[in-house]
Design a protein around this motif. Structure first.
Motif, PDB file in Angstrom:
ATOM      1  N   TYR A  16     -13.983  31.761 -39.779  1.00  0.00           N
ATOM      2  CA  TYR A  16     -14.595  32.925 -40.421  1.00  0.00           C
ATOM      3  C   TYR A  16     -13.526  33.981 -40.736  1.00  0.00           C
ATOM      4  CZ  TYR A  16     -16.828  37.443 -40.856  1.00  0.00           C
ATOM      5  OH  TYR A  16     -17.170  38.697 -41.289  1.00  0.00           O
ATOM      6  N   HIS A  17     -12.661  34.242 -39.773  1.00  0.00           N
ATOM      7  CA  HIS A  17     -11.630  35.264 -40.004  1.00  0.00           C
ATOM      8  C   HIS A  17     -10.669  34.862 -41.111  1.00  0.00           C
ATOM      9  CE1 HIS A  17     -12.494  38.409 -37.238  1.00  0.00           C
ATOM     10  NE2 HIS A  17     -12.739  37.531 -36.284  1.00  0.00           N
ATOM     11  N   LEU A  18     -10.294  33.598 -41.151  1.00  0.00           N
ATOM     12  CA  LEU A  18      -9.313  33.178 -42.160  1.00  0.00           C
ATOM     13  C   LEU A  18      -9.922  33.167 -43.554  1.00  0.00           C
ATOM     14  CD1 LEU A  18      -7.550  30.266 -40.210  1.00  0.00           C
ATOM     15  CD2 LEU A  18      -6.678  32.564 -40.605  1.00  0.00           C
ATOM     16  N   THR A  19     -11.204  32.813 -43.642  1.00  0.00           N
ATOM     17  CA  THR A  19     -11.802  32.602 -44.963  1.00  0.00           C
ATOM     18  C   THR A  19     -12.701  33.752 -45.407  1.00  0.00           C
ATOM     19  OG1 THR A  19     -13.758  31.544 -44.011  1.00  0.00           O
ATOM     20  CG2 THR A  19     -11.892  30.106 -44.544  1.00  0.00           C
ATOM     21  N   GLY A  20     -13.253  34.488 -44.457  1.00  0.00           N
ATOM     22  CA  GLY A  20     -14.232  35.527 -44.794  1.00  0.00           C
ATOM     23  C   GLY A  20     -15.584  34.949 -45.177  1.00  0.00           C
ATOM     24  N   ASP A  21     -15.778  33.679 -44.973  1.00  0.00           N
ATOM     25  CA  ASP A  21     -17.023  33.003 -45.379  1.00  0.00           C
ATOM     26  C   ASP A  21     -18.071  33.166 -44.273  1.00  0.00           C
ATOM     27  OD1 ASP A  21     -19.030  31.186 -45.988  1.00  0.00           O
ATOM     28  OD2 ASP A  21     -17.639  29.683 -46.769  1.00  0.00           O
ATOM     29  N   SER A  22     -19.174  33.827 -44.591  1.00  0.00           N
ATOM     30  CA  SER A  22     -20.154  34.182 -43.558  1.00  0.00           C
ATOM     31  C   SER A  22     -20.882  32.973 -42.972  1.00  0.00           C
ATOM     32  CB  SER A  22     -21.173  35.173 -44.135  1.00  0.00           C
ATOM     33  OG  SER A  22     -21.841  34.547 -45.202  1.00  0.00           O
ATOM     34  N   VAL A  23     -20.800  31.838 -43.646  1.00  0.00           N
ATOM     35  CA  VAL A  23     -21.483  30.669 -43.091  1.00  0.00           C
ATOM     36  C   VAL A  23     -20.922  30.344 -41.698  1.00  0.00           C
ATOM     37  CG1 VAL A  23     -20.054  28.699 -43.938  1.00  0.00           C
ATOM     38  CG2 VAL A  23     -22.508  28.480 -43.806  1.00  0.00           C
ATOM     39  N   PHE A  24     -19.643  30.589 -41.513  1.00  0.00           N
ATOM     40  CA  PHE A  24     -19.035  30.279 -40.214  1.00  0.00           C
ATOM     41  C   PHE A  24     -19.445  31.304 -39.152  1.00  0.00           C
ATOM     42  CE2 PHE A  24     -16.128  28.476 -43.454  1.00  0.00           C
ATOM     43  CZ  PHE A  24     -16.328  27.131 -43.137  1.00  0.00           C
ATOM     44  N   LEU A  25     -19.602  32.536 -39.563  1.00  0.00           N
ATOM     45  CA  LEU A  25     -20.034  33.564 -38.608  1.00  0.00           C
ATOM     46  C   LEU A  25     -21.466  33.295 -38.159  1.00  0.00           C
ATOM     47  CD1 LEU A  25     -19.551  36.138 -37.041  1.00  0.00           C
ATOM     48  CD2 LEU A  25     -20.206  37.454 -39.072  1.00  0.00           C
ATOM     49  N   GLU A  35     -18.982  22.204 -46.581  1.00  0.00           N
ATOM     50  CA  GLU A  35     -20.293  21.796 -47.070  1.00  0.00           C
ATOM     51  C   GLU A  35     -21.118  21.156 -45.944  1.00  0.00           C
ATOM     52  OE1 GLU A  35     -21.442  22.680 -49.761  1.00  0.00           O
ATOM     53  OE2 GLU A  35     -23.280  21.477 -49.843  1.00  0.00           O
ATOM     54  N   TRP A  36     -20.443  20.351 -45.137  1.00  0.00           N
ATOM     55  CA  TRP A  36     -21.137  19.712 -44.009  1.00  0.00           C
ATOM     56  C   TRP A  36     -21.622  20.771 -43.021  1.00  0.00           C
ATOM     57  CZ3 TRP A  36     -20.719  19.410 -38.709  1.00  0.00           C
ATOM     58  CH2 TRP A  36     -21.501  18.425 -38.083  1.00  0.00           C
ATOM     59  N   VAL A  37     -20.771  21.738 -42.731  1.00  0.00           N
ATOM     60  CA  VAL A  37     -21.160  22.805 -41.792  1.00  0.00           C
ATOM     61  C   VAL A  37     -22.374  23.555 -42.353  1.00  0.00           C
ATOM     62  CG1 VAL A  37     -20.450  25.022 -40.765  1.00  0.00           C
ATOM     63  CG2 VAL A  37     -18.851  23.097 -40.800  1.00  0.00           C
ATOM     64  N   ALA A  38     -22.325  23.867 -43.648  1.00  0.00           N
ATOM     65  CA  ALA A  38     -23.404  24.659 -44.256  1.00  0.00           C
ATOM     66  C   ALA A  38     -24.716  23.887 -44.328  1.00  0.00           C
ATOM     67  CB  ALA A  38     -22.974  25.109 -45.658  1.00  0.00           C
ATOM     68  N   THR A  39     -24.645  22.592 -44.542  1.00  0.00           N
ATOM     69  CA  THR A  39     -25.890  21.851 -44.819  1.00  0.00           C
ATOM     70  C   THR A  39     -26.326  20.902 -43.702  1.00  0.00           C
ATOM     71  OG1 THR A  39     -24.644  20.118 -45.944  1.00  0.00           O
ATOM     72  CG2 THR A  39     -25.509  21.898 -47.322  1.00  0.00           C
ATOM     73  N   GLU A  40     -25.403  20.440 -42.898  1.00  0.00           N
ATOM     74  CA  GLU A  40     -25.757  19.405 -41.915  1.00  0.00           C
ATOM     75  C   GLU A  40     -25.706  19.871 -40.463  1.00  0.00           C
ATOM     76  OE1 GLU A  40     -26.371  16.044 -42.745  1.00  0.00           O
ATOM     77  OE2 GLU A  40     -26.277  16.581 -44.867  1.00  0.00           O
ATOM     78  N   LYS A  46     -23.003  30.461 -37.981  1.00  0.00           N
ATOM     79  CA  LYS A  46     -23.002  29.314 -37.053  1.00  0.00           C
ATOM     80  C   LYS A  46     -22.425  29.732 -35.699  1.00  0.00           C
ATOM     81  CE  LYS A  46     -24.697  26.181 -39.790  1.00  0.00           C
ATOM     82  NZ  LYS A  46     -26.013  25.573 -39.534  1.00  0.00           N
ATOM     83  N   ALA A  47     -21.422  30.592 -35.735  1.00  0.00           N
ATOM     84  CA  ALA A  47     -20.817  31.047 -34.473  1.00  0.00           C
ATOM     85  C   ALA A  47     -21.837  31.837 -33.650  1.00  0.00           C
ATOM     86  CB  ALA A  47     -19.586  31.914 -34.771  1.00  0.00           C
ATOM     87  N   LYS A  48     -22.604  32.686 -34.320  1.00  0.00           N
ATOM     88  CA  LYS A  48     -23.631  33.458 -33.608  1.00  0.00           C
ATOM     89  C   LYS A  48     -24.655  32.513 -32.991  1.00  0.00           C
ATOM     90  CE  LYS A  48     -23.757  37.408 -36.772  1.00  0.00           C
ATOM     91  NZ  LYS A  48     -24.587  37.962 -37.853  1.00  0.00           N
ATOM     92  N   ASP A  49     -25.021  31.495 -33.756  1.00  0.00           N
ATOM     93  CA  ASP A  49     -26.043  30.557 -33.287  1.00  0.00           C
ATOM     94  C   ASP A  49     -25.569  29.830 -32.022  1.00  0.00           C
ATOM     95  OD1 ASP A  49     -28.288  29.013 -33.140  1.00  0.00           O
ATOM     96  OD2 ASP A  49     -27.753  27.671 -34.802  1.00  0.00           O
ATOM     97  N   ILE A  50     -24.362  29.244 -32.070  1.00  0.00           N
ATOM     98  CA  ILE A  50     -23.912  28.496 -30.884  1.00  0.00           C
ATOM     99  C   ILE A  50     -23.630  29.459 -29.735  1.00  0.00           C
ATOM    100  CG2 ILE A  50     -21.467  28.396 -31.617  1.00  0.00           C
ATOM    101  CD1 ILE A  50     -23.298  25.673 -29.629  1.00  0.00           C
ATOM    102  N   GLY A  51     -23.083  30.638 -30.054  1.00  0.00           N
ATOM    103  CA  GLY A  51     -22.777  31.605 -28.996  1.00  0.00           C
ATOM    104  C   GLY A  51     -24.023  31.986 -28.205  1.00  0.00           C
ATOM    105  N   SER A  52     -25.105  32.276 -28.913  1.00  0.00           N
ATOM    106  CA  SER A  52     -26.316  32.695 -28.190  1.00  0.00           C
ATOM    107  C   SER A  52     -26.943  31.516 -27.436  1.00  0.00           C
ATOM    108  CB  SER A  52     -27.319  33.347 -29.141  1.00  0.00           C
ATOM    109  OG  SER A  52     -27.678  32.422 -30.124  1.00  0.00           O
ATOM    110  N   ARG A  53     -26.794  30.326 -27.969  1.00  0.00           N
ATOM    111  CA  ARG A  53     -27.350  29.157 -27.267  1.00  0.00           C
ATOM    112  C   ARG A  53     -26.569  28.818 -25.984  1.00  0.00           C
ATOM    113  NH1 ARG A  53     -30.837  25.896 -30.384  1.00  0.00           N
ATOM    114  NH2 ARG A  53     -31.124  26.742 -32.483  1.00  0.00           N
TER     115      ARG A  53
END
Ligand code: DMJ
Length: 612
Positions: free
Chosen positions: A256-265, A225-230, A267-274
């Motif tokens: 992301y791989h363990l859960t399949g939850d796209s919120v982690f993907l 929840e913190w990752v998704a909202t904060e 965020k990963a794209k965001d930090i990766g590109s930054r």
């Protein structure tokens, strides 16, 4: 506002018993008169002398020192009682309480048990070469590596209770983080506060997949929840490319791989590109630091060099990001670094120097070769990229195999008296018997390579080195390894491991537990679980803080005074506890080593199914 009666205040009351007789009053007035007759210099000298006497009295009083040391700094006590801190109200509070397993009636293992077991074996084998271990215990050389640990000893603590002990340790660490450092980078468990490094909730992100693997669903849901909202990466902040890649990008991708939850993907794209501006250098060897808000990158202020381990240990993560996004730019940037390093002069039998220049793309500070800090994960990522990509990238494999031969030829030595195989450091042709705890990743990596059909002697070396890493714990008075060990090579030495004063700290690092996990997975030899169990007990005994969290300590040589440093590194949750759990699990499918590679921060990333 509180009513006056309940507010804090200081009152002074003269009691009747404090009233003076006339005689006393007279004597006091006479003293006062004499004092006033003295010159200012005389008065100052008298006051100075009195102050000096007072300070000397305090400093030389053993009772007061012991009280201050044991009490105010929150140390362990010598008699085995629990350590305490002096809090502001002058009450003593336990800081490092009994480990939970003991409360549940489980028998404590660790150095005392090891000591007596080895001691009794020594008596049984007369004539064996004996050495002195911690607390003067006599160890019979021939018996130290006895793999014949009785099955009963292993079974006395059930498989499930060990797993539960790790879950409990995690919950305890998490409680401290949640209560005092939620959303911040690191917990300061003694001062019940937090430290910021990048200001990105580092511990929370690093711990995500550990919670998932340990089955801590409530804790995971709250963190998700913190990752998704904060969590926001839109911040004007400098981050270290390597650290944020392995902990944040790696942590998000694996979750992301363990859960399949796209919120982690996302965020990963965001930090990766930054993080990508780090690669905009003349040489394409990345800068160490990136401002993820401004999109600018730079070297540290004092040099234009980057660390070799750092620039060559971001590849697993960026390669995976390319595979997931379909955008090759991440993979191309990190493979360019590998290709350049592959071709560079300045290696010594496959061993690399510690620094590389971002302008010239050449190695700098040549002549020093180590498997420890600044070079370690270069070797780890050669093998793991080869595995990740389906064992097709021959340059990676060649560099790895050559480096291991380089280690064997240049860095391996035997210690005295036990004949432990250790990995020293080469400095301009001179071998120093210095081994960082960080080097203890190597047995696990060697074992992983052997599992993936690399030479069988890699596994033999892995087994020798993990015993050395274990002895770095077992020969210390707390049963916890120092940050750096020096190995005795002279005949007649009493113990193998020596520690310099500046190196006596333990940061709750994972490498030995990590290697124990690999060795156990591949050999099923229960002694590795037993050694891990001893280490977990000692973390609980010397680093656990009663109000929540674990603290790195300053002195592994003094069980009476381990001296907490007031910091819980994010890798304790991200790596150390995860590897403990996987070590104690007997399920080979719990993160199968045929399907996943762990990045250097213990985040599992998939082996590419149809490796392109
Ligand atoms: C972690 O961040 C990683 O394991 C890294 O490779 C080395 N240092 C710490 C743990 O010791």
């Amino acid at each position: 506002m509180l009513p006056p009666s309940e507010r804090d205040f200081v009152s002074l009351t003269l009691s009747e018993s404090g009233s003076y007789t006339n005689g006393k009053q007279w004597r006091r007035q006479s003293c006062l008169r004499k004092w006033k007759q003295l010159s200012r210099l005389q008065r100052s000298l008298i006051l100075f002398t009195l102050m000096l006497l007072l300070v000397c009295g305090i400093v030389t009083s053993p009772t007061l020192i012991a009280h201050w040391r044991d009490g105010a700094l929150g140390e362990n006590t010598d008699d085995g009682k629990q350590p305490f801190v002096l809090d502001l109200k002058n009450e003593y509070k336990f800081v490092l309480p009994e480990p939970p397993s003991e409360k549940k009636g489980l028998r404590r293992r660790g150095p005392p048990v090891l000591q007596s077991r080895l001691h009794s074996k020594t008596n049984a084998s007369e004539g064996g070469k004996a050495v002195v271990s911690w607390r003067e215990a006599v160890i019979d050389q021939g018996q130290v590596f006895d793999t014949d640990i009785k099955e009963a000893e292993i079974q006395e603590i059930t498989h499930e209770s060990r797993l539960e002990a790790v879950r409990e340790a995690f919950r305890h660490a998490w409680k401290g983080y949640k209560d005092f450092a939620w959303g911040h980078d690191e917990l300061k468990p003694i001062s019940k506060s937090y430290a910021e490094w990048f200001g990105l909730g580092l511990t929370l992100i690093d711990a995500l997949d550990t919670m998932w693997i340990l089955g801590l669903k409530d804790e995971f849901a709250e963190a998700r929840e913190w990752v998704a909202t904060e969590l926001s990466f839109d911040k004007n902040v400098d981050v270290n490319l390597f650290e944020s890649t392995i902990r944040i990008l790696g942590g998000l991708l694996s979750t992301y791989h363990l859960t399949g939850d796209s919120v982690f993907l996302e965020k990963a794209k965001d930090i990766g590109s930054r993080l990508m501006p780090a690669f905009n250098t003349a040489s394409k060897i990345p800068y160490s630091d990136v401002n993820i808000g401004k999109g600018t990158a730079h070297s540290p202020q004092w040099t234009s060099d980057s660390t070799v381990a750092e620039v060559t240990s971001v590849q697993l993560e960026f390669r995976e990001l390319s595979r997931l996004t379909g955008d090759p730019k991440y993979k191309l940037a990190v493979m360019e670094v590998m290709n350049q390093v592959h071709k560079l002069d300045g290696k010594n039998d496959g061993l690399v120097p510690m620094f590389i220049n971002t302008n010239s793309g050449q190695f700098t500070h040549q002549g020093i070769y180590t498997l420890g800090a600044r070079a370690d994960s270069y070797y780890e990522y050669l093998l793991k990229q080869w595995i990740q990509g389906g064992k097709k990238e021959n340059d990676l494999l060649e560099d790895y195999l050559q480096a291991i031969e380089g280690v064997k030829k240049n860095l391996l030595r035997k210690s005295n008296p036990l004949g432990l195989t250790f990995v020293g450091e080469l400095s301009h042709g001179h071998l120093s018997p210095k081994m960082d705890h960080l080097v203890c990743f190597l047995p696990g990596t060697l074992a992983l390579g052997a599992h993936h059909s690399l030479p069988a002697d890699h596994m033999e070396l892995a087994k020798e080195l993990i015993e050395t890493c274990y002895q770095m714990y077992a020969q210390m008075e707390t049963g916890l390894s120092p940050e750096i060990a020096y190995f005795n090579m002279h005949e007649g030495s009493k113990q193998d491991v020596e520690v310099k004063i500046a190196d006596r700290h333990n940061l709750l690092r994972p490498e030995t537990v990590e290697s124990l996990f690999y060795l156990y997975r591949f050999t099923k030899d229960k002694k590795y679980q037993l050694w891990g169990w001893e280490i977990l007990q000692n973390f609980n005994k010397y680093t656990r803080v009663s109000t929540g969290g674990y603290s790195s300590i300053n002195n592994v040589r003094d069980p009476a005074y381990p001296n907490p440093r007031d910091k819980m590194e994010s890798f304790f949750l991200g790596e150390t506890l995860k590897y403990f759990y996987l070590l104690f699990s007997d399920d080979p499918d719990l993160i199968s080593l045929d399907k996943y590679v762990f990045n250097t921060e213990a985040h599992p990333l998939p082996v590419w199914p149809d490796a392109e």
